[in-house]
Motif scaffolding. Sequence first.
Motif, PDB file in Angstrom:
ATOM      1  N   TYR A   1     -65.818 -17.663  45.217  1.00  0.00           N
ATOM      2  CA  TYR A   1     -65.403 -16.474  45.970  1.00  0.00           C
ATOM      3  C   TYR A   1     -63.885 -16.332  46.038  1.00  0.00           C
ATOM      4  CZ  TYR A   1     -70.264 -15.975  47.271  1.00  0.00           C
ATOM      5  OH  TYR A   1     -71.632 -15.809  47.232  1.00  0.00           O
ATOM      6  N   ASP A   2     -63.190 -17.087  45.183  1.00  0.00           N
ATOM      7  CA  ASP A   2     -61.728 -17.009  45.064  1.00  0.00           C
ATOM      8  C   ASP A   2     -61.016 -17.221  46.400  1.00  0.00           C
ATOM      9  OD1 ASP A   2     -59.456 -16.820  43.488  1.00  0.00           O
ATOM     10  OD2 ASP A   2     -59.252 -14.655  43.866  1.00  0.00           O
ATOM     11  N   LYS A   3     -61.353 -18.326  47.042  1.00  0.00           N
ATOM     12  CA  LYS A   3     -60.704 -18.714  48.300  1.00  0.00           C
ATOM     13  C   LYS A   3     -60.051 -20.087  48.082  1.00  0.00           C
ATOM     14  CE  LYS A   3     -63.690 -16.061  51.265  1.00  0.00           C
ATOM     15  NZ  LYS A   3     -64.224 -15.979  52.604  1.00  0.00           N
TER      16      LYS A   3
ATOM     17  N   GLN B   1     -68.497 -30.907  48.535  1.00  0.00           N
ATOM     18  CA  GLN B   1     -68.287 -30.512  47.141  1.00  0.00           C
ATOM     19  C   GLN B   1     -68.978 -29.187  46.829  1.00  0.00           C
ATOM     20  OE1 GLN B   1     -69.672 -34.135  45.308  1.00  0.00           O
ATOM     21  NE2 GLN B   1     -67.608 -34.982  45.146  1.00  0.00           N
ATOM     22  N   LYS B   2     -70.166 -28.995  47.386  1.00  0.00           N
ATOM     23  CA  LYS B   2     -70.867 -27.717  47.196  1.00  0.00           C
ATOM     24  C   LYS B   2     -70.071 -26.572  47.827  1.00  0.00           C
ATOM     25  CE  LYS B   2     -75.555 -29.563  47.005  1.00  0.00           C
ATOM     26  NZ  LYS B   2     -76.848 -29.669  47.705  1.00  0.00           N
ATOM     27  N   GLU B   3     -69.524 -26.832  49.009  1.00  0.00           N
ATOM     28  CA  GLU B   3     -68.719 -25.814  49.673  1.00  0.00           C
ATOM     29  C   GLU B   3     -67.485 -25.482  48.837  1.00  0.00           C
ATOM     30  OE1 GLU B   3     -67.733 -26.523  53.805  1.00  0.00           O
ATOM     31  OE2 GLU B   3     -69.722 -27.386  54.150  1.00  0.00           O
ATOM     32  N   ALA B   4     -66.873 -26.489  48.237  1.00  0.00           N
ATOM     33  CA  ALA B   4     -65.693 -26.260  47.406  1.00  0.00           C
ATOM     34  C   ALA B   4     -66.039 -25.350  46.228  1.00  0.00           C
ATOM     35  CB  ALA B   4     -65.125 -27.588  46.910  1.00  0.00           C
ATOM     36  N   VAL B   5     -67.211 -25.577  45.627  1.00  0.00           N
ATOM     37  CA  VAL B   5     -67.652 -24.741  44.506  1.00  0.00           C
ATOM     38  C   VAL B   5     -67.833 -23.294  44.975  1.00  0.00           C
ATOM     39  CG1 VAL B   5     -69.552 -24.315  42.894  1.00  0.00           C
ATOM     40  CG2 VAL B   5     -68.678 -26.638  43.207  1.00  0.00           C
ATOM     41  N   LYS B   6     -68.427 -23.131  46.148  1.00  0.00           N
ATOM     42  CA  LYS B   6     -68.618 -21.772  46.690  1.00  0.00           C
ATOM     43  C   LYS B   6     -67.269 -21.087  46.936  1.00  0.00           C
ATOM     44  CE  LYS B   6     -72.982 -22.695  49.030  1.00  0.00           C
ATOM     45  NZ  LYS B   6     -73.640 -22.865  50.341  1.00  0.00           N
ATOM     46  N   PHE B   7     -66.345 -21.826  47.554  1.00  0.00           N
ATOM     47  CA  PHE B   7     -65.021 -21.249  47.816  1.00  0.00           C
ATOM     48  C   PHE B   7     -64.313 -20.880  46.516  1.00  0.00           C
ATOM     49  CE2 PHE B   7     -65.044 -23.638  52.054  1.00  0.00           C
ATOM     50  CZ  PHE B   7     -65.365 -22.497  52.785  1.00  0.00           C
TER      51      PHE B   7
END
Length: 127
Positions: free
Chosen positions: A64-66, A55-61
């Motif tokens: 960064y508009d990925k 979930q943290k990775e999803a927020v980062k993506f």
Amino acid sequence: MEKREVYDTKINESLSILLKSLENHDTIKAYKKIEKKIDEHDGLKEMVEEIKQLQKEAVKFAHYDKPNAEKEVLRQADELQETFDKHPLVLEYRECLVEANDLLHHLTSLLQSQVNESLEKLLNEKE
């Protein structure tokens, strides 16, 4: 001793008896037992941590508009969440939680009703 102090002491004593009775109730014992099993289950702990990390990775993506990477990570998190939700200990925990909540709700309603009745009697006596 003042009347209020006697009343407060009686309330505290009654509350202690009630809490002790709740601790010894089969529903609460079952809930605490399964809660302990879940807390001690390394596989479930790891799943929870992995879900949080995804979930943290999803927020980062997302930041960064990925969108494709975000979508994939969210899919993985959802898949892992579904596995977690279907685990027998989790299912049993949720069932025990519902039973414990029902017991506490019933007890709360009963206490509220009795307190309201007592207050009504006091008010009627003063009139």
